[in-house]
Design a protein around this motif. Structure first.
Motif, PDB file in Angstrom:
ATOM      1  N   THR A   1       0.820  -1.216   0.000  1.00  0.00           N
ATOM      2  CA  THR A   1       0.000   0.000   0.000  1.00  0.00           C
ATOM      3  C   THR A   1       0.851   1.262   0.000  1.00  0.00           C
ATOM      4  OG1 THR A   1      -0.109  -0.111   2.417  1.00  0.00           O
ATOM      5  CG2 THR A   1      -1.897  -1.156   1.175  1.00  0.00           C
ATOM      6  N   ARG A   2       2.118   1.191   0.388  1.00  0.00           N
ATOM      7  CA  ARG A   2       2.952   2.382   0.444  1.00  0.00           C
ATOM      8  C   ARG A   2       4.035   2.357  -0.643  1.00  0.00           C
ATOM      9  NH1 ARG A   2       4.875   3.995   6.255  1.00  0.00           N
ATOM     10  NH2 ARG A   2       4.977   6.006   5.189  1.00  0.00           N
ATOM     11  N   ASP A   3       3.850   1.523  -1.649  1.00  0.00           N
ATOM     12  CA  ASP A   3       4.790   1.473  -2.770  1.00  0.00           C
ATOM     13  C   ASP A   3       4.291   2.413  -3.862  1.00  0.00           C
ATOM     14  OD1 ASP A   3       6.339  -0.347  -1.483  1.00  0.00           O
ATOM     15  OD2 ASP A   3       5.473  -2.102  -2.465  1.00  0.00           O
ATOM     16  N   TYR A   4       4.974   3.531  -3.986  1.00  0.00           N
ATOM     17  CA  TYR A   4       4.506   4.592  -4.882  1.00  0.00           C
ATOM     18  C   TYR A   4       5.238   4.618  -6.229  1.00  0.00           C
ATOM     19  CZ  TYR A   4       2.537   6.425  -0.516  1.00  0.00           C
ATOM     20  OH  TYR A   4       1.839   6.579   0.648  1.00  0.00           O
ATOM     21  N   THR A   5       6.077   3.637  -6.491  1.00  0.00           N
ATOM     22  CA  THR A   5       6.928   3.698  -7.674  1.00  0.00           C
ATOM     23  C   THR A   5       6.126   3.845  -8.951  1.00  0.00           C
ATOM     24  OG1 THR A   5       8.605   2.361  -6.569  1.00  0.00           O
ATOM     25  CG2 THR A   5       8.734   2.522  -8.959  1.00  0.00           C
ATOM     26  N   GLU A   6       5.112   3.016  -9.147  1.00  0.00           N
ATOM     27  CA  GLU A   6       4.335   3.101 -10.390  1.00  0.00           C
ATOM     28  C   GLU A   6       3.659   4.462 -10.513  1.00  0.00           C
ATOM     29  OE1 GLU A   6       0.736   0.900 -12.866  1.00  0.00           O
ATOM     30  OE2 GLU A   6       1.029   0.474 -10.739  1.00  0.00           O
ATOM     31  N   GLN A   7       3.097   4.978  -9.418  1.00  0.00           N
ATOM     32  CA  GLN A   7       2.429   6.279  -9.470  1.00  0.00           C
ATOM     33  C   GLN A   7       3.412   7.387  -9.854  1.00  0.00           C
ATOM     34  OE1 GLN A   7      -0.098   7.066  -5.943  1.00  0.00           O
ATOM     35  NE2 GLN A   7       0.233   4.910  -5.411  1.00  0.00           N
TER      36      GLN A   7
ATOM     37  N   LEU B   1       5.586  11.215 -14.103  1.00  0.00           N
ATOM     38  CA  LEU B   1       6.716  11.868 -14.762  1.00  0.00           C
ATOM     39  C   LEU B   1       6.443  12.151 -16.236  1.00  0.00           C
ATOM     40  CD1 LEU B   1       9.762   9.987 -13.177  1.00  0.00           C
ATOM     41  CD2 LEU B   1       9.028  12.344 -12.761  1.00  0.00           C
ATOM     42  N   GLY B   2       5.429  11.518 -16.822  1.00  0.00           N
ATOM     43  CA  GLY B   2       5.104  11.828 -18.207  1.00  0.00           C
ATOM     44  C   GLY B   2       4.634  10.631 -19.000  1.00  0.00           C
ATOM     45  N   GLU B   3       4.092  10.928 -20.165  1.00  0.00           N
ATOM     46  CA  GLU B   3       3.583   9.892 -21.067  1.00  0.00           C
ATOM     47  C   GLU B   3       4.714   9.315 -21.914  1.00  0.00           C
ATOM     48  OE1 GLU B   3       0.609   8.685 -21.081  1.00  0.00           O
ATOM     49  OE2 GLU B   3      -0.184  10.086 -19.574  1.00  0.00           O
ATOM     50  N   PRO B   4       4.607   8.069 -22.377  1.00  0.00           N
ATOM     51  CA  PRO B   4       3.441   7.172 -22.286  1.00  0.00           C
ATOM     52  C   PRO B   4       3.285   6.445 -20.964  1.00  0.00           C
ATOM     53  CG  PRO B   4       5.188   6.122 -23.533  1.00  0.00           C
ATOM     54  CD  PRO B   4       5.664   7.513 -23.252  1.00  0.00           C
ATOM     55  N   GLY B   5       4.242   6.588 -20.042  1.00  0.00           N
ATOM     56  CA  GLY B   5       4.100   5.973 -18.736  1.00  0.00           C
ATOM     57  C   GLY B   5       4.613   4.550 -18.677  1.00  0.00           C
ATOM     58  N   VAL B   6       3.992   3.748 -17.810  1.00  0.00           N
ATOM     59  CA  VAL B   6       4.470   2.389 -17.545  1.00  0.00           C
ATOM     60  C   VAL B   6       4.226   1.490 -18.742  1.00  0.00           C
ATOM     61  CG1 VAL B   6       4.157   0.336 -16.116  1.00  0.00           C
ATOM     62  CG2 VAL B   6       4.214   2.601 -15.051  1.00  0.00           C
ATOM     63  N   LEU B   7       5.288   0.805 -19.187  1.00  0.00           N
ATOM     64  CA  LEU B   7       5.207  -0.152 -20.294  1.00  0.00           C
ATOM     65  C   LEU B   7       5.233  -1.594 -19.799  1.00  0.00           C
ATOM     66  CD1 LEU B   7       7.757   1.528 -22.751  1.00  0.00           C
ATOM     67  CD2 LEU B   7       5.281   1.846 -22.651  1.00  0.00           C
TER      68      LEU B   7
ATOM     69  N   ILE C   1       9.576  -2.818 -12.959  1.00  0.00           N
ATOM     70  CA  ILE C   1       8.736  -1.869 -13.685  1.00  0.00           C
ATOM     71  C   ILE C   1       9.596  -1.121 -14.696  1.00  0.00           C
ATOM     72  CG2 ILE C   1       7.061   0.009 -13.494  1.00  0.00           C
ATOM     73  CD1 ILE C   1       6.704  -0.614 -10.581  1.00  0.00           C
ATOM     74  N   LEU C   2       9.030  -0.909 -15.875  1.00  0.00           N
ATOM     75  CA  LEU C   2       9.721  -0.168 -16.922  1.00  0.00           C
ATOM     76  C   LEU C   2       8.751   0.851 -17.493  1.00  0.00           C
ATOM     77  CD1 LEU C   2      12.357   0.026 -18.559  1.00  0.00           C
ATOM     78  CD2 LEU C   2      11.395  -1.667 -20.125  1.00  0.00           C
ATOM     79  N   ALA C   3       9.196   2.120 -17.549  1.00  0.00           N
ATOM     80  CA  ALA C   3       8.328   3.188 -18.033  1.00  0.00           C
ATOM     81  C   ALA C   3       9.103   4.104 -18.965  1.00  0.00           C
ATOM     82  CB  ALA C   3       7.756   3.977 -16.854  1.00  0.00           C
ATOM     83  N   LYS C   4       8.364   5.008 -19.584  1.00  0.00           N
ATOM     84  CA  LYS C   4       8.961   5.974 -20.497  1.00  0.00           C
ATOM     85  C   LYS C   4       8.214   7.288 -20.352  1.00  0.00           C
ATOM     86  CE  LYS C   4      10.289   6.441 -25.383  1.00  0.00           C
ATOM     87  NZ  LYS C   4      10.123   5.846 -26.745  1.00  0.00           N
ATOM     88  N   ALA C   5       8.962   8.364 -20.168  1.00  0.00           N
ATOM     89  CA  ALA C   5       8.384   9.704 -20.095  1.00  0.00           C
ATOM     90  C   ALA C   5       9.054  10.550 -21.166  1.00  0.00           C
ATOM     91  CB  ALA C   5       8.607  10.322 -18.713  1.00  0.00           C
ATOM     92  N   GLY C   6       8.294  10.906 -22.199  1.00  0.00           N
ATOM     93  CA  GLY C   6       8.932  11.524 -23.348  1.00  0.00           C
ATOM     94  C   GLY C   6       9.801  10.481 -24.021  1.00  0.00           C
ATOM     95  N   GLU C   7      11.094  10.789 -24.157  1.00  0.00           N
ATOM     96  CA  GLU C   7      12.030   9.824 -24.720  1.00  0.00           C
ATOM     97  C   GLU C   7      12.865   9.124 -23.657  1.00  0.00           C
ATOM     98  OE1 GLU C   7      12.120   8.881 -27.928  1.00  0.00           O
ATOM     99  OE2 GLU C   7      10.362  10.177 -28.100  1.00  0.00           O
TER     100      GLU C   7
END
Length: 410
Positions: free
Chosen positions: A262-268, A273-279, A292-298
């Motif tokens: 409940t206190r793991d905020y990594t995905e949020q 941080l930006g789109e497209p977000g979590v992949l 977790i792997l995400a992308k914000a901008g490039e």
């Protein structure tokens, strides 16, 4: 919940290859500053190397046919016509029955087509006794033997090694266009995490291991590293610090807080941080499922498991290839694994890739891989290991004596 829509190892690597690449423009640097960086340009030679034919030994430049049949009992006799000087052109036109002294690297005079080694001759005044015949081209490097004019010397995407810099210097290419070293920022999260230099731990506290190990692993991949410190399990503080690092770095790694607590905020934070977000949220792998792997901008953002062994294994599998993409490194078919036999039976669950740490032992002419078992929070298991073995998702395990591929740790 996205966490349960896990990707396979192969799917995750395909996402990395598809979605990420260099985020900064190439720069042009002197050769002395480019070691270990990745070329952003194809390089063709504008000249041949060497640009003149030269000797590979100390001896005498000759016409090979003048030495045919020469032996210890019946030497060939040639007239000595001086000596080629290093760094100067060979001005003599060598005629039939003549020889000219030449040092290693000296320019081959016109008319000569080979060099007889000094060990196989004897000077008698102005006469040279040759005790061994030579073939045309023997002991000579011809003009262009090393590099031809117009030849593609190196391709974009190649990491520059010391020998590569040497070739570039040989063709007069003293500045190269390369991708900047990616900047990787590492932020550790968790109320229990404290700096590694804290002398006395309070009950419940844990020293920050991941910023040290992951930072070192990123440097070994050629990246520059920013130690982002530690942030507590507070969403606002976590997001604020992640944003600061996101502006400074090409890749942000968030260590810990990637599970479903409940206190793991990594995905949020990643989404904010930006789109497209979590992949990718979760990989069908053990250890390291909560990756977790995400992308914000490039820019990529990666959430690694908090357990040190899991985090480092996931780094080797996914973060290192991600950094290679940021560096502009071309894909390679070179297999850096070694083949070994597994030293005992290891069971595995079908549908999940298991990565087992192993210690290598040489038995005769074969390598044997001994499993090093331990929970994902135990960093000492990696210290005792030489590499890791994959048990593919479709297998129920591997049997003692079976051949396996060992991914060696750097």
């Amino acid at each position: 919940m996205k966490f349960f829509q896990v990707k396979t190892v192969t799917e995750t690597l395909e996402i990395i290859h598809k979605h990420y690449g260099p985020v900064r423009q190439p720069v042009t640097l002197p050769l002395g500053q480019a070691l270990g960086m990745v070329l952003a340009e194809d390089i063709r030679s504008t000249e041949q190397v060497p640009h003149f034919a030269r000797s590979t030994v100390d001896g005498y430049a000759v016409r090979a046919r003048d030495t045919y049949g020469a032996s210890d009992s019946l030497p060939a006799f040639l007239d000595i016509q001086g000596k080629v000087e290093m760094g100067k052109p060979a001005s003599l036109l060598l005629k039939e029955g003549q020889a000219q002294g030449i040092p290693t690297g000296g320019m081959i005079p016109e008319g000569a087509d080979s060099v007889v080694m000094i060990e196989h001759v004897e000077e008698v005044g102005e006469l040279l006794n040759v005790f061994r015949q030579v073939a045309p081209g023997e002991n000579i490097i011809r003009a262009g033997d090393d590099v031809m004019a117009g030849e593609l010397v190196m391709s974009a995407g190649q990491r520059l090694r010391p020998q590569d810099l040497g070739v570039l210097a040989a063709i007069g290419k003293t500045r190269v266009t390369v991708y900047p070293r990616p900047v990787v920022a590492i932020l550790s999260t968790g109320d229990e995490i404290v700096p590694a230099d804290k002398a006395q731990l309070a009950p419940g506290e844990v020293r920050d291991i991941n910023s040290v190990t992951i930072g070192a692993a990123a440097r070994a991949c050629g990246a520059a590293v920013i130690d982002g410190g530690i942030v507590k399990d507070d969403y606002a503080a976590f997001l604020a610090r992640a944003r600061e690092l996101f502006e400074q770095a090409d890749l942000v790694i968030l260590s810990g807080g990637s599970s479903v607590g409940t206190r793991d905020y990594t995905e949020q934070v990643m989404q904010a941080l930006g789109e497209p977000g979590v992949l990718v949220h979760g990989v069908s792998i053990k250890p390291g499922k909560p990756t977790i792997l995400a992308k914000a901008g490039e820019k990529p953002i990666m959430g690694l498991p908090g357990h040190p062994a899991s985090a480092l294994i996931i780094f080797h599998l996914f973060t290192a290839p991600l950094i290679a993409r940021l560096e502009g490194l071309a894909p390679t078919e070179l297999d850096r694994r070694i083949v070994a036999r597994i030293a005992r039976n290891i069971p595995s669950a079908v549908g999940r890739s298991d990565y087992v740490r192993v210690k290598l032992e040489k038995r005769g002419e074969e390598w044997w891989a001994h499993p090093v078992f331990g929970k994902s929070g135990l960093i000492s298991t990696l210290v005792k290991s030489d590499g890791m073995v994959e048990i593919a998702a479709q297998k129920e395990g591997i049997l003692e004596g079976e051949f396996v591929h060992v991914h060696l740790f750097a």
